[in-house]
Motif scaffolding. Sequence first.
Motif, PDB file in Angstrom:
ATOM      1  N   ILE A   1      18.915  46.993  24.708  1.00 33.08           N
ATOM      2  CA  ILE A   1      20.314  46.735  24.347  1.00 33.08           C
ATOM      3  C   ILE A   1      20.538  45.250  24.088  1.00 33.08           C
ATOM      4  N   ALA A   2      19.923  44.406  24.887  1.00 34.46           N
ATOM      5  CA  ALA A   2      20.114  42.962  24.726  1.00 34.46           C
ATOM      6  C   ALA A   2      19.589  42.458  23.391  1.00 34.46           C
ATOM      7  N   HIS A   3      18.530  43.073  22.870  1.00 32.68           N
ATOM      8  CA  HIS A   3      17.906  42.587  21.637  1.00 32.68           C
ATOM      9  C   HIS A   3      18.301  43.380  20.399  1.00 32.68           C
ATOM     10  N   ASN A   4      19.000  44.504  20.554  1.00 30.83           N
ATOM     11  CA  ASN A   4      19.325  45.334  19.390  1.00 30.83           C
ATOM     12  C   ASN A   4      20.818  45.595  19.220  1.00 30.83           C
ATOM     13  N   LYS A   5      21.635  45.232  20.175  1.00 37.46           N
ATOM     14  CA  LYS A   5      23.078  45.432  20.027  1.00 37.46           C
ATOM     15  C   LYS A   5      23.649  44.417  19.044  1.00 37.46           C
ATOM     16  N   LEU A   6      24.440  44.921  18.112  1.00 39.02           N
ATOM     17  CA  LEU A   6      25.125  44.067  17.147  1.00 39.02           C
ATOM     18  C   LEU A   6      26.556  43.836  17.601  1.00 39.02           C
ATOM     19  N   PRO A   7      27.203  42.781  17.107  1.00 39.86           N
ATOM     20  CA  PRO A   7      28.586  42.513  17.544  1.00 39.86           C
ATOM     21  C   PRO A   7      29.548  43.654  17.255  1.00 39.86           C
ATOM     22  N   GLU A   8      29.293  44.416  16.180  1.00 38.09           N
ATOM     23  CA  GLU A   8      30.218  45.498  15.833  1.00 38.09           C
ATOM     24  C   GLU A   8      29.982  46.765  16.640  1.00 38.09           C
ATOM     25  N   HIS A   9      28.940  46.815  17.432  1.00 41.82           N
ATOM     26  CA  HIS A   9      28.656  47.998  18.250  1.00 41.82           C
ATOM     27  C   HIS A   9      29.606  48.031  19.456  1.00 41.82           C
ATOM     28  N   THR A  10      30.491  49.019  19.458  1.00 39.03           N
ATOM     29  CA  THR A  10      31.424  49.188  20.578  1.00 39.03           C
ATOM     30  C   THR A  10      31.185  50.481  21.357  1.00 39.03           C
ATOM     31  N   HIS A  11      30.364  51.368  20.811  1.00 43.66           N
ATOM     32  CA  HIS A  11      30.118  52.666  21.439  1.00 43.66           C
ATOM     33  C   HIS A  11      28.614  52.858  21.585  1.00 43.66           C
ATOM     34  N   LEU A  12      28.167  53.139  22.785  1.00 43.75           N
ATOM     35  CA  LEU A  12      26.762  53.438  23.065  1.00 43.75           C
ATOM     36  C   LEU A  12      26.634  54.931  23.330  1.00 43.75           C
ATOM     37  N   GLU A  13      25.778  55.612  22.558  1.00 47.03           N
ATOM     38  CA  GLU A  13      25.571  57.051  22.700  1.00 47.03           C
ATOM     39  C   GLU A  13      24.113  57.292  23.049  1.00 47.03           C
ATOM     40  N   LEU A  14      23.866  57.994  24.149  1.00 43.88           N
ATOM     41  CA  LEU A  14      22.512  58.210  24.659  1.00 43.88           C
ATOM     42  C   LEU A  14      22.206  59.699  24.741  1.00 43.88           C
ATOM     43  N   PHE A  15      20.922  60.021  24.504  1.00 45.00           N
ATOM     44  CA  PHE A  15      20.420  61.390  24.649  1.00 45.00           C
ATOM     45  C   PHE A  15      19.107  61.320  25.420  1.00 45.00           C
ATOM     46  N   CYS A  16      18.974  62.184  26.427  1.00 46.69           N
ATOM     47  CA  CYS A  16      17.736  62.227  27.206  1.00 46.69           C
ATOM     48  C   CYS A  16      17.630  63.571  27.902  1.00 46.69           C
ATOM     49  N   ASP A  17      16.484  63.820  28.541  1.00 49.72           N
ATOM     50  CA  ASP A  17      16.289  65.096  29.219  1.00 49.72           C
ATOM     51  C   ASP A  17      16.851  65.038  30.634  1.00 49.72           C
ATOM     52  N   ASN A  18      16.597  66.101  31.413  1.00 51.73           N
ATOM     53  CA  ASN A  18      17.240  66.274  32.722  1.00 51.73           C
ATOM     54  C   ASN A  18      16.393  65.789  33.892  1.00 51.73           C
ATOM     55  N   CYS A  19      15.412  64.936  33.650  1.00 54.44           N
ATOM     56  CA  CYS A  19      14.563  64.470  34.749  1.00 54.44           C
ATOM     57  C   CYS A  19      15.394  63.620  35.718  1.00 54.44           C
ATOM     58  N   PHE A  20      15.544  64.084  36.959  1.00 54.19           N
ATOM     59  CA  PHE A  20      16.412  63.413  37.923  1.00 54.19           C
ATOM     60  C   PHE A  20      15.898  62.023  38.288  1.00 54.19           C
ATOM     61  N   SER A  21      14.598  61.898  38.502  1.00 52.44           N
ATOM     62  CA  SER A  21      14.061  60.628  38.997  1.00 52.44           C
ATOM     63  C   SER A  21      14.126  59.521  37.960  1.00 52.44           C
ATOM     64  N   GLN A  22      14.361  59.868  36.688  1.00 49.44           N
ATOM     65  CA  GLN A  22      14.343  58.856  35.631  1.00 49.44           C
ATOM     66  C   GLN A  22      15.687  58.739  34.910  1.00 49.44           C
ATOM     67  N   ASN A  23      16.247  59.876  34.448  1.00 53.04           N
ATOM     68  CA  ASN A  23      17.349  59.831  33.489  1.00 53.04           C
ATOM     69  C   ASN A  23      18.671  60.377  34.011  1.00 53.04           C
ATOM     70  N   LYS A  24      18.662  61.117  35.094  1.00 55.01           N
ATOM     71  CA  LYS A  24      19.874  61.792  35.533  1.00 55.01           C
ATOM     72  C   LYS A  24      20.111  61.493  37.006  1.00 55.01           C
ATOM     73  N   ASN A  25      20.491  60.262  37.277  1.00 54.82           N
ATOM     74  CA  ASN A  25      20.671  59.839  38.662  1.00 54.82           C
ATOM     75  C   ASN A  25      21.821  58.845  38.753  1.00 54.82           C
ATOM     76  N   ARG A  26      22.235  58.540  39.961  1.00 47.06           N
ATOM     77  CA  ARG A  26      23.396  57.676  40.188  1.00 47.06           C
ATOM     78  C   ARG A  26      23.140  56.239  39.754  1.00 47.06           C
ATOM     79  N   TYR A  27      21.876  55.814  39.723  1.00 50.09           N
ATOM     80  CA  TYR A  27      21.568  54.444  39.302  1.00 50.09           C
ATOM     81  C   TYR A  27      21.790  54.271  37.795  1.00 50.09           C
TER      82      TYR A  27
END
Length: 730
Positions: free
Chosen positions: A494-520
């Motif tokens: 995000i730090a190296h690819n976000k442009l000034p006009e980017h106001t919305h971040l949309e993410l897609f990932c699987d349901n792996c709890f230890s990596q992608n679906k957790n409180r952190y």
Amino acid sequence: MSEDKLERLMYDCGIYDGDSSGSEWTPENENAITTYKRITTSASVHTGNSSQSATNLTNQINDVENGIRKINNKKRVKLNEKTGEIVSYSEGDNEEIEVYDENDVSDIEFRTIEPTKRRKILNEITGEFNEVEEIDETNDIEVNIIKKRGKKRTSRPESWKKNLTKKKNVKNHVRREIPKCRCKCKEKLSEKEADSIFNKFIGLSSHTNQNVYLQGCLQETNPLRFRPTKSPTKARPRKVFKYHVSLKKRVVVLCQQAFLAIHGIKRERLQRKVQHKEKDITDLRGRQSHSTYSQDVIKKVHDFIESIPARESHYSRESNKHKKYIDSNLSVAELHRKFKGDNPEINIKYSKFNEIFNKDFNIAFGQPRKDICATCEKLKVQIDFATMNKDMKQVNSLKMEKELHLRKAEVFLKTITKTEADKKNDKLSLCFDYQKNLPLPVTNVSIEYYSRQLWLHNFGIHNLSDNTASMYLYTENYGQKGPNEVLTALADYIAHNKLPEHTHLELFCDNCFSQNKNRYLFTFLDQLCANNIFQKVSISYPIPGHSMMPIDRDFALIERKRIKTEKVYTPGYYVDLIENSRNTNKFQVLFLEKNLRDEENLEDRVLKIKNYKNLYDAHIKPSINGIAVCRNVRFQRFRHPEFATSMTGQNFKKMTLYRVGMGGKIIEDLSNCYQGMLPLKPAKLQDIKKLLEYVPVEKRLFYDDILLEATSSGREQDFENNDTQEEIYE
């Protein structure tokens, strides 16, 4: 369909006979009205009772075949496939109506259109339509006719290059000058008349039609006299031909030489196809003879192919609605042999069987599947068991449940496809995942199959907007596969690819709890909004087992290259392989903790894994209710995070992340997660030592550092379960 709508249709089509009462129909319109009623009735029955589908399909096909009805000299009607209504059009419109054959139609889809609250009624006095508010008692039915489509395209011989060349050659004749002869044929025709005859001849559409024309210009007669001969071997001529051409007002008799010259042909063609009067004067050049088979034989082949167990596509049901996949161990040749074994009395050639298989069916031979959806497989087994017991009620219930499950899964895939096509400047859309672990070293010696190897982890991030991807590489002795590694890579991207006009971040990932679906991860995304990096952040999760994403296609390109590699000694080989896996938009390779190239490049970016877990633990709750079943989560500045359990993102509920009294911005005081290499289990170290005996000496430097660090470290017990970490899915 209400009576008022039917009346308006009558007026529009000119069906009323002009009587002021408007209630009588002219006799010639009876068929059109009957057809119209039958279409509406058939559609209603089809939607109400699935058992009537076969009968309704035939009725609908008959309706379409009779879709053009002549009402009078000025009006015609046709079936509108989208609305299911008969509409009128003028003869001068020259519209082409596509007529469907029953054998070309695979299914007819019906969709109920909600009744409208406003409709128009014809005022017979003023002749105008008045709009009134009234709810229709019945709904309209939208009819969508689906054509059959084979695996291969339908051949169009008229567009083939050889046939176009043949057609071109038909018109490439050159008229020759009429020679001088005793019959004085040159004086019988003017140059203009000769050109007219020649142009008429070459204007014929095919070689066969030209032969028919030439036959019509010949008249067979008996010879008037014979030349005496003493040779018994020479047979006397038994027939003589007279040649003539027809003009507007006269018929001109010509000699053979003049006839050939006017038409620009040779004597061989005249003798071979015309004078000898072959039974078949059709042009057979470039053609092959094919055996003909009865409809009963073809029907048996169809029944045999339809009886083969097949499945639908797992990820592309929408684009391949009618494509089926059968066992990968089969082949067309194997099916042909099996068909001949089951039907020894039928002698059908392989070429004909293959033609039927490819043209009449859209069937492919699937590949062995991996990561199969557990729900799909369980329902399939239950459907097969219910079918075997002939419990049709249970079969229909299970099929409906499976269809609902698949439609939910398609929502995630359609969302990704739509995001790829919708290139908005204010949105940064990413999908990310881990690739299957890459082993080191790869020597392919026999003991390697029983040995533990060092794992290379590859965390990939794919940008859906510009179709680029970045790969973050590290070995298991430098990091685990947990939230710290995921968040470190995401923050860097995000730090190296976000442009000034980017106001919305949309993410897609699987349901792996230890990596992608957790409180952190949720806290990290909420902090992006709290720190005004993005105004809105959303993340979507698929139905487990249906998580095919563009990043997985990137991993497939890498895997395709990897399986062709015999030996891999160092991580640097994987780095070069990943960078060269795609010809365009090459993958960007970055490293966590250590540069893994064989020759270090100063331009490479090497990141230190940050300890996000330690930072967030003091601010967030130890557990979050509903995190296991959430499918969509959204974050906004100055608002609580919200999650939805539905795939369509409806009925969002409040998510409580922070402890009581906590929240807002978290001061980022991130420390490095690891101070050195992570120790490996002694058994794995022992196996790596054995495999190093088959690695060239100059390639062992990377492993020597690992073995030296592991020997001097005393923290093996702290990371005892490191290489047995499991990814838990819902």
